[in-house]
Design a protein around this motif. Sequence first.
Motif, PDB file in Angstrom:
ATOM      1  N   VAL A 195     -14.441  34.623  36.371  1.00 23.46           N
ATOM      2  CA  VAL A 195     -15.350  35.631  36.833  1.00 23.46           C
ATOM      3  C   VAL A 195     -16.332  34.801  37.536  1.00 23.46           C
ATOM      4  CG1 VAL A 195     -17.217  37.169  36.199  1.00 23.46           C
ATOM      5  CG2 VAL A 195     -15.140  37.225  34.871  1.00 23.46           C
ATOM      6  N   VAL A 196     -16.491  35.211  38.802  1.00 21.41           N
ATOM      7  CA  VAL A 196     -17.521  34.536  39.691  1.00 21.41           C
ATOM      8  C   VAL A 196     -18.358  35.677  40.586  1.00 21.41           C
ATOM      9  CG1 VAL A 196     -15.868  34.388  41.541  1.00 21.41           C
ATOM     10  CG2 VAL A 196     -17.857  32.921  41.500  1.00 21.41           C
ATOM     11  N   THR A 197     -19.590  35.447  40.578  1.00 23.21           N
ATOM     12  CA  THR A 197     -20.385  36.484  41.544  1.00 23.21           C
ATOM     13  C   THR A 197     -20.220  36.488  42.788  1.00 23.21           C
ATOM     14  OG1 THR A 197     -22.431  35.179  41.328  1.00 23.21           O
ATOM     15  CG2 THR A 197     -22.043  36.508  39.394  1.00 23.21           C
ATOM     16  N   ALA A 198     -20.436  37.435  43.469  1.00 22.37           N
ATOM     17  CA  ALA A 198     -20.258  37.545  45.147  1.00 22.37           C
ATOM     18  C   ALA A 198     -21.455  36.604  45.546  1.00 22.37           C
ATOM     19  CB  ALA A 198     -20.535  38.941  45.469  1.00 22.37           C
ATOM     20  N   GLU A 199     -22.748  36.572  44.985  1.00 26.91           N
ATOM     21  CA  GLU A 199     -23.845  35.537  45.245  1.00 26.91           C
ATOM     22  C   GLU A 199     -23.180  34.226  45.258  1.00 26.91           C
ATOM     23  OE1 GLU A 199     -25.053  39.467  44.293  1.00 26.91           O
ATOM     24  OE2 GLU A 199     -24.100  38.204  43.057  1.00 26.91           O
ATOM     25  N   LYS A 200     -22.754  33.741  44.018  1.00 25.98           N
ATOM     26  CA  LYS A 200     -22.323  32.275  44.096  1.00 25.98           C
ATOM     27  C   LYS A 200     -21.275  32.136  45.147  1.00 25.98           C
ATOM     28  CE  LYS A 200     -23.023  31.272  39.200  1.00 25.98           C
ATOM     29  NZ  LYS A 200     -22.346  31.078  37.892  1.00 25.98           N
ATOM     30  N   VAL A 201     -20.354  32.952  45.122  1.00 26.28           N
ATOM     31  CA  VAL A 201     -19.219  32.671  46.301  1.00 26.28           C
ATOM     32  C   VAL A 201     -19.985  32.465  47.648  1.00 26.28           C
ATOM     33  CG1 VAL A 201     -17.242  33.797  47.732  1.00 26.28           C
ATOM     34  CG2 VAL A 201     -17.496  33.764  45.009  1.00 26.28           C
ATOM     35  N   ARG A 202     -20.787  33.372  47.977  1.00 24.77           N
ATOM     36  CA  ARG A 202     -21.642  33.203  49.293  1.00 24.77           C
ATOM     37  C   ARG A 202     -22.349  31.953  49.489  1.00 24.77           C
ATOM     38  NH1 ARG A 202     -22.308  39.171  48.643  1.00 24.77           N
ATOM     39  NH2 ARG A 202     -20.883  40.379  50.007  1.00 24.77           N
ATOM     40  N   ALA A 203     -22.862  31.664  48.351  1.00 23.50           N
ATOM     41  CA  ALA A 203     -23.789  30.308  48.253  1.00 23.50           C
ATOM     42  C   ALA A 203     -22.950  29.331  48.582  1.00 23.50           C
ATOM     43  CB  ALA A 203     -24.431  30.195  47.012  1.00 23.50           C
ATOM     44  N   GLU A 204     -21.553  29.202  48.263  1.00 24.09           N
ATOM     45  CA  GLU A 204     -20.472  28.190  48.466  1.00 24.09           C
ATOM     46  C   GLU A 204     -20.205  28.140  49.981  1.00 24.09           C
ATOM     47  OE1 GLU A 204     -19.614  25.467  46.477  1.00 24.09           O
ATOM     48  OE2 GLU A 204     -21.406  26.263  45.182  1.00 24.09           O
ATOM     49  N   GLY A 205     -20.671  29.296  50.801  1.00 24.56           N
ATOM     50  CA  GLY A 205     -19.964  29.261  52.040  1.00 24.56           C
ATOM     51  C   GLY A 205     -18.869  30.161  52.318  1.00 24.56           C
ATOM     52  N   TYR A 206     -18.214  30.987  51.252  1.00 26.49           N
ATOM     53  CA  TYR A 206     -17.279  31.717  51.343  1.00 26.49           C
ATOM     54  C   TYR A 206     -17.717  33.167  51.740  1.00 26.49           C
ATOM     55  CZ  TYR A 206     -14.737  27.863  49.203  1.00 26.49           C
ATOM     56  OH  TYR A 206     -14.496  26.409  48.975  1.00 26.49           O
ATOM     57  N   GLY A 207     -16.854  34.156  52.362  1.00 27.19           N
ATOM     58  CA  GLY A 207     -17.187  35.530  52.388  1.00 27.19           C
ATOM     59  C   GLY A 207     -16.628  36.337  51.448  1.00 27.19           C
ATOM     60  N   VAL A 208     -17.307  37.556  51.356  1.00 36.33           N
ATOM     61  CA  VAL A 208     -16.773  38.261  50.191  1.00 36.33           C
ATOM     62  C   VAL A 208     -16.709  39.657  50.955  1.00 36.33           C
ATOM     63  CG1 VAL A 208     -17.198  39.638  47.875  1.00 36.33           C
ATOM     64  CG2 VAL A 208     -18.102  37.057  48.492  1.00 36.33           C
ATOM     65  N   ILE A 209     -15.673  40.269  50.890  1.00 35.79           N
ATOM     66  CA  ILE A 209     -15.295  41.527  51.606  1.00 35.79           C
ATOM     67  C   ILE A 209     -14.979  42.702  50.604  1.00 35.79           C
ATOM     68  CG2 ILE A 209     -13.887  42.777  53.319  1.00 35.79           C
ATOM     69  CD1 ILE A 209     -13.296  39.743  54.206  1.00 35.79           C
ATOM     70  N   ASP A 210     -15.699  43.739  50.595  1.00 35.93           N
ATOM     71  CA  ASP A 210     -15.265  45.114  49.908  1.00 35.93           C
ATOM     72  C   ASP A 210     -13.828  45.501  50.771  1.00 35.93           C
ATOM     73  OD1 ASP A 210     -17.275  44.782  48.114  1.00 35.93           O
ATOM     74  OD2 ASP A 210     -18.448  46.167  48.929  1.00 35.93           O
ATOM     75  N   SER A 211     -12.947  45.650  49.848  1.00 34.32           N
ATOM     76  CA  SER A 211     -11.596  46.122  50.529  1.00 34.32           C
ATOM     77  C   SER A 211     -10.901  47.133  49.361  1.00 34.32           C
ATOM     78  CB  SER A 211     -10.761  45.013  51.023  1.00 34.32           C
ATOM     79  OG  SER A 211     -10.537  44.141  49.777  1.00 34.32           O
ATOM     80  N   PRO A 212     -11.596  48.146  49.058  1.00 35.34           N
ATOM     81  CA  PRO A 212     -10.822  49.286  48.353  1.00 35.34           C
ATOM     82  C   PRO A 212      -9.594  49.475  48.601  1.00 35.34           C
ATOM     83  CG  PRO A 212     -12.987  50.086  48.843  1.00 35.34           C
ATOM     84  CD  PRO A 212     -12.672  48.745  49.650  1.00 35.34           C
ATOM     85  N   LEU A 213      -8.334  49.537  47.633  1.00 33.75           N
ATOM     86  CA  LEU A 213      -7.090  50.039  47.797  1.00 33.75           C
ATOM     87  C   LEU A 213      -6.821  51.372  47.286  1.00 33.75           C
ATOM     88  CD1 LEU A 213      -5.578  46.718  46.700  1.00 33.75           C
ATOM     89  CD2 LEU A 213      -6.044  47.605  49.104  1.00 33.75           C
ATOM     90  N   PRO A 214      -5.846  52.325  47.730  1.00 36.46           N
ATOM     91  CA  PRO A 214      -5.544  53.172  47.300  1.00 36.46           C
ATOM     92  C   PRO A 214      -5.435  53.374  45.696  1.00 36.46           C
ATOM     93  CG  PRO A 214      -4.513  53.049  49.267  1.00 36.46           C
ATOM     94  CD  PRO A 214      -4.921  51.590  48.908  1.00 36.46           C
TER      95      PRO A 214
END
Length: 113
Positions: A48-67
């Motif tokens: 588990v990694v939070t979106a905040e931590k991911v962004r702080a490392e310079g990576y993007g986070v994209i919501d992409s719901p699937l059917p």
Amino acid sequence: MEVFLERAGKRKISVDRLNIAPIVDVVANSKRVALSRDPSRNFYGWAVVTAEKVRAEGYGVIDSPLPDNPYHAEIELPDSAMESRDAQMRSATELAFISEWRPWPPTPETTAT
């Protein structure tokens, strides 16, 4: 580290948003995905990694719901990850380092606040 390592040339890592998904849905989806990749695999939990931590490392986070998975999102790696397996592995290592293991089924130690 392997949990964050996609196939060579892939820039996006498929993840679930555990903070909004009902646990029963997340477990069912995680087991389905694990079995689709390798029928002999067992499901033990999540890195588990939070979106905040991911962004702080310079990576993007994209919501992409699937059917079949409205809780789906993607971690977007830098362009270099598509060009170099070494860069992709460095990203996977960085993400693993900032993640926390959450086992399934939960134990009293992992559910304590």
